[in-house]
Design a protein around this motif. Structure first.
Motif, short mmCIF file in Angstrom:
data_model
loop_
_atom_site.label_atom_id
_atom_site.label_comp_id
_atom_site.label_asym_id
_atom_site.label_seq_id
_atom_site.Cartn_x
_atom_site.Cartn_y
_atom_site.Cartn_z
N VAL A 1 121.13 40.93 -4.70
CA VAL A 1 122.41 41.10 -4.00
C VAL A 1 123.26 39.85 -4.16
O VAL A 1 124.47 39.94 -4.41
N GLU B 1 127.09 39.42 -5.45
CA GLU B 1 128.11 38.85 -4.58
C GLU B 1 128.73 37.59 -5.18
O GLU B 1 129.94 37.41 -5.12
N GLN C 1 132.50 37.18 -5.82
CA GLN C 1 133.21 36.28 -4.90
C GLN C 1 133.15 34.81 -5.27
O GLN C 1 133.82 33.99 -4.64
N ALA D 1 130.64 33.13 -1.74
CA ALA D 1 130.17 34.44 -1.30
C ALA D 1 129.54 34.31 0.09
O ALA D 1 128.84 33.34 0.39
N SER D 2 129.81 35.29 0.93
CA SER D 2 129.33 35.26 2.31
C SER D 2 127.82 35.49 2.39
O SER D 2 127.31 36.51 1.92
N GLU E 1 126.27 36.04 5.11
CA GLU E 1 126.08 37.15 6.05
C GLU E 1 126.23 38.49 5.34
O GLU E 1 125.47 39.42 5.59
N GLN E 2 127.20 38.58 4.42
CA GLN E 2 127.38 39.82 3.65
C GLN E 2 126.17 40.06 2.74
O GLN E 2 125.71 41.19 2.59
N ILE E 3 125.65 39.01 2.17
CA ILE E 3 124.46 39.13 1.33
C ILE E 3 123.30 39.67 2.16
O ILE E 3 122.59 40.59 1.74
N ARG F 1 123.46 41.44 4.99
CA ARG F 1 123.72 42.85 5.35
C ARG F 1 123.43 43.78 4.19
O ARG F 1 122.75 44.80 4.35
N THR F 2 123.94 43.45 3.02
CA THR F 2 123.77 44.32 1.86
C THR F 2 122.30 44.40 1.45
O THR F 2 121.83 45.46 1.02
N SER G 1 120.20 37.39 8.63
CA SER G 1 120.67 36.14 8.02
C SER G 1 119.59 35.06 8.09
O SER G 1 119.52 34.18 7.23
#
Length: 192
Positions: free
Chosen positions: A19, A23, A27, A31-32, A34-36, A38-39, A44
């Protein structure tokens, strides 16, 4: 990743890394995390357990490209004109950094100590790989004696970061790298 970890920890690591690669490609180095998480379907804290710093994550994402650059340096060592070989490799470093978002950030020298969890930093690997190319060029009088591989990596990173938001970052980075080469050569030789 240590092989003695539990199977679920190894799966989480692989999923987070996959992931993160996507990302960071989309990005860049910002790259976030937190987004990594979640995906990847993890918390976290799990991301931070595997990658305690952003640099550790960027280095893991960049590892394959760094290994390819190290192999390329080895291929060029001892081949042809020493200056041309070194500059061809540096051109490859610049091109890789442009094409692999986040790689330039992984190579920056920010003064912080290397992450002890990851034995070799990206920069250290490239310094070791580029050392023979530079030493040969210096020995042949094709490069100034006080130039280091760390200097060359810093130059490449600076150029890539300065051009990453341009309309054609690859062309701009290549142009600036070739312009800088004139200043790196002891006699101001033309770029390769």
């Amino acid at each position: 990743m240590p092989e003695h970890q539990r199977a679920d920890a190894r799966r989480n690591y692989a999923r987070i890394l996959a992931v993160a690669e996507e990302e960071v490609a989309a990005q860049g180095a910002d790259a976030s995390l937190e987004q990594i998480a979640r995906t990847a379907g993890v918390g976290s804290a799990t991301v931070r357990r595997h990658f305690p710093t952003r640099r550790a994550l960027l280095e893991a994402v960049s590892r394959t490209r760094i290994e390819a650059l190290c192999v390329r340096a080895e291929e060029l060592t001892g081949r042809g004109d020493s200056r041309d070989a070194l500059l061809e490799w540096m051109g490859d470093v610049v091109a890789y950094c442009v094409s692999a978002r986040g790689l330039a950030a992984a190579l920056t020298y920010d003064g912080s100590p290397a992450d002890p969890v990851h034995e070799n930093s990206c920069s250290r690997s490239l310094e070791e790989a580029g050392g023979p190319l530079l030493h040969r060029a210096v020995r042949d009088g094709a490069m100034a004696a006080d130039v280091t591989v760390a200097d060359l990596i810093t130059l490449a990173v600076g150029i890539v970061l300065a051009t990453e938001h341009r309309r054609d970052p690859a062309a701009e980075a290549d142009r600036l790298f070739r312009l800088a080469v004139v200043g790196l050569s002891p006699l101001g030789g033309a770029p390769a």
